[in-house]
Structures are given as structure tokens and as C-alpha cells.
Design a protein around this motif. Structure first.
Motif, PDB file in Angstrom:
ATOM      1  N   GLN A 207       0.799  -1.313  -0.147  1.00 52.28           N
ATOM      2  CA  GLN A 207       0.070  -0.016  -0.054  1.00 52.28           C
ATOM      3  C   GLN A 207       0.964   1.257   0.037  1.00 52.28           C
ATOM      4  OE1 GLN A 207      -3.151   0.250  -0.255  1.00 52.28           O
ATOM      5  NE2 GLN A 207      -3.557  -1.807  -0.243  1.00 52.28           N
ATOM      6  N   LYS A 212      -0.181   5.117  -0.090  1.00 50.31           N
ATOM      7  CA  LYS A 212      -1.158   5.035   1.048  1.00 50.31           C
ATOM      8  C   LYS A 212      -0.184   4.587   2.289  1.00 50.31           C
ATOM      9  CE  LYS A 212      -5.116   3.956  -1.884  1.00 50.31           C
ATOM     10  NZ  LYS A 212      -6.130   3.049  -2.033  1.00 50.31           N
ATOM     11  N   TRP A 214      -0.930   3.053   5.528  1.00 54.75           N
ATOM     12  CA  TRP A 214      -1.998   2.602   6.419  1.00 54.75           C
ATOM     13  C   TRP A 214      -1.730   2.678   7.981  1.00 54.75           C
ATOM     14  CZ3 TRP A 214      -6.528  -0.526   5.173  1.00 54.75           C
ATOM     15  CH2 TRP A 214      -7.043  -0.336   3.862  1.00 54.75           C
TER      16      TRP A 214
END
Length: 295
Positions: A207, A212, A214
Motif C-alpha cells: 500500500q 497509502k 496505512w
């Protein structure tokens, strides 16, 4: 020599990796010392179970803190030693590429993912129907860090005693395979937690490459909690209206050299990152540090 003051200073000034190691050591010592009081009183040691993840869902609901507390708990000294060594080695490799906040998030969320794998497996698969177990240890978090850095930098070689140099991807694959085999051989709960941590390490880097992060949410939450705690401490301190300003704060040669070494280590890490991944891989903060050093 004031040992307590030295420990407090190194914890405060140390990296996230240093603090995680200190917390694991501290929790181990506190639990063992408290356990002595239970022993002398002729009572069973309940603190370990109280801080470990239970496989029974009914018990877990009454102990919602355990998916976090268990990753700082260890059954014995060797259990602690191997996890601390793994955390140090793989944590140092992780910090070559990422800042400390990301290491903290992978450690915590990798551990939580490990606890999730463990609880789900013990309540889904028939082989565990009559088993009531507890989970403790940082190995799920450590494996999350190992897999994360292995996915990000698979060709980095590390030296293994009596064997030689091996790419990091093979080291990570070996530990994952060992955990899969170990489910049916020994310690099924611990090995399931390893796989949960490994899954999070892979998912996090996957990710992150897509832009992204997380793990940023849990770091933001912890920073807010830290700020709130500091404010609460300030409420109990007597207010002092006197202000003292130092134009040149006094410091000895040891302190000066320590700060210079820290700066140089950071520059070396950034240059190493540029050599491996290019200038564009640097964060905004790393670019600012490099620019200031160049001036």
C-alpha cells in the motif's frame, strides 16, 4: 553513576527502535518482579494471563487491551532475548529506508494482525475446538518488520554466521515457511501470529508503494495521546513566572560529540537511501536535512 537517570535519558533521546526495546525489557522485568510477590504469597501468577491474548472470545471481550499488551510480554528470558535481537537487527534495516514513525506503526499493527490471525484460527478451525490458550510475545511484530523491509529491499544482503551472505528476501521467506510448518508441529498460536505479522508487513509496503500509509492513523493517535498526557502533567506543576534565557546553552564535549554523531548517522542513512532508491525516494523532511547540511 545514576543508572536510572542514564536509562531515562537514553529512552527520551533514543530512536523509536531504542524505545521499543526498552519497553519490552521493562515490561519483562516488572512482570517478573510482581510475579515474585504472587509466588511468596502462594498465589497463582495471573498477571501474565491478564496481559496475554486469550483464544476464548468471551474472555477476550473482557480484556480488550490484550491485542496490544501481549506484544510486549514474554514467557522467559530466551523468548525475550531472541525477539529483542530480531527487533534490533531488522529494525535497523527498516530504519535505513523509513523514519521511526513507520517502524512504530508496523510493529504495533503487525502485532495486532498477528493477534487477529490467532483468535480467528482458534475459533474457526475444528482442531482448536477444545483448546483454551493464550498468546504472548513480540515475534509477530518482529516478523512484520522483517517482511516489510524484505519486500521493500529484497536484494539487500545480510551476513549469517557460518553460512555467508544471503539476500533478505530469502531470510524472510525462510521464517514464513518455518512458521507455516510450525503450526502443526509446535506452538500453533505463536506461528499463526507470525503469519499475521508477515501478512501485515507485506500489505503495508504494498500500500505504501501506492501512496497509502496505512499506519499513519495509529501514529497520529499516539501523538495526540502523548500531547494530552504531557498537558495533564503540566497541570500539577507549580507555575513559575521567571524566565531564564541562555544565548549559548552550556553543554560539555560529550554532549556536543553525541549530537554530531547523531547528525552524521542521519546524513549517512539519507545518502545510502539515495544510492539505492534515488533522490525522489526521500521524504520532505529528509530533503530539508540534506539541503541544510549542504549549506
Amino acid at each position: 553513576m545514576d543508572i536510572a537517570a542514564d536509562i531515562k535519558r537514553t529512552f527520551k533521546e533514543g530512536s523509536v527502535l531504542t524505545r521499543l526495546i526498552y519497553i519490552n525489557l521493562g515490561v519483562f522485568l516488572v512482570v517478573k518482579i510482581i510475579g515474585l510477590f504472587f509466588y511468596f504469597a502462594g498465589q497463582p501468577q495471573v498477571l501474565v494471563e491478564w496481559l496475554s491474548v486469550p483464544s476464548d472470545l468471551d474472555v477476550l471481550v473482557r480484556r480488550p487491551w490484550t491485542p496490544v499488551s501481549y506484544m510486549f510480554m514474554h514467557a522467559g528470558f530466551l523468548h525475550l532475548l531472541f525477539n529483542i535481537l530480531g527487533l534490533y537487527w531488522f529494525g535497523k534495516l527498516f530504519l535505513y529506508h523509513f523514519e521511526g514513525d513507520k517502524l512504530l506503526s508496523v510493529y504495533l499493527l503487525g502485532g495486532i494482525s498477528g493477534a487477529l490471525f490467532y483468535v480467528v484460527a482458534y475459533n474457526v478451525f475444528p482442531v482448536f475446538d477444545s483448546v483454551r490458550a493464550i498468546l504472548l510475545g513480540a515475534s509477530g511484530s518482529v516478523l512484520a518488520i522483517l517482511v516489510a523491509v524484505a519486500v521493500y529491499d529484497p536484494q539487500r544482503e545480510i551476513h549469517l554466521f557460518f553460512i555467508g551472505r544471503f539476500p533478505l528476501k530469502y531470510i524472510a521467506a525462510f521464517y514464513v515457511l518455518l512458521s507455516i510448518i510450525g503450526i502443526s508441529a509446535s506452538n500453533p498460536g505463536g506461528n499463526l501470529a507470525h503469519l499475521g505479522g508477515a501478512a501485515w508487513g507485506w500489505f503495508y509496503i504494498y500500500q505504501l508503494r501506492r501512496g497509502k500509509d496505512w499506519g499513519s492513523g495509529i501514529v497520529t493517535l499516539l501523538n495526540k495521546m502523548e500531547g494530552w498526557f504531557i498537558k495533564r502533567q503540566d497541570w500539577f506543576k507549580p507555575k513559575n513566572n521567571m524566565r531564564v534565557t541562555y544565548k549559548h546553552p552550556p553543554r560539555d564535549d560529550y554532549e556536543y560529540n553525541r549530537q554530531q554523531n547523531i547528525k552524521q548517522e542521519e546524513i549517512n542513512r539519507i545518502l545510502d537511501k539515495i544510492a539505492k532508491s534515488g533522490y525522489e525516494s526521500l521524504s520532505k523532511k529528509e530533503k530539508e536535512i540534506l539541503f541544510k547540511q549542504g549549506k
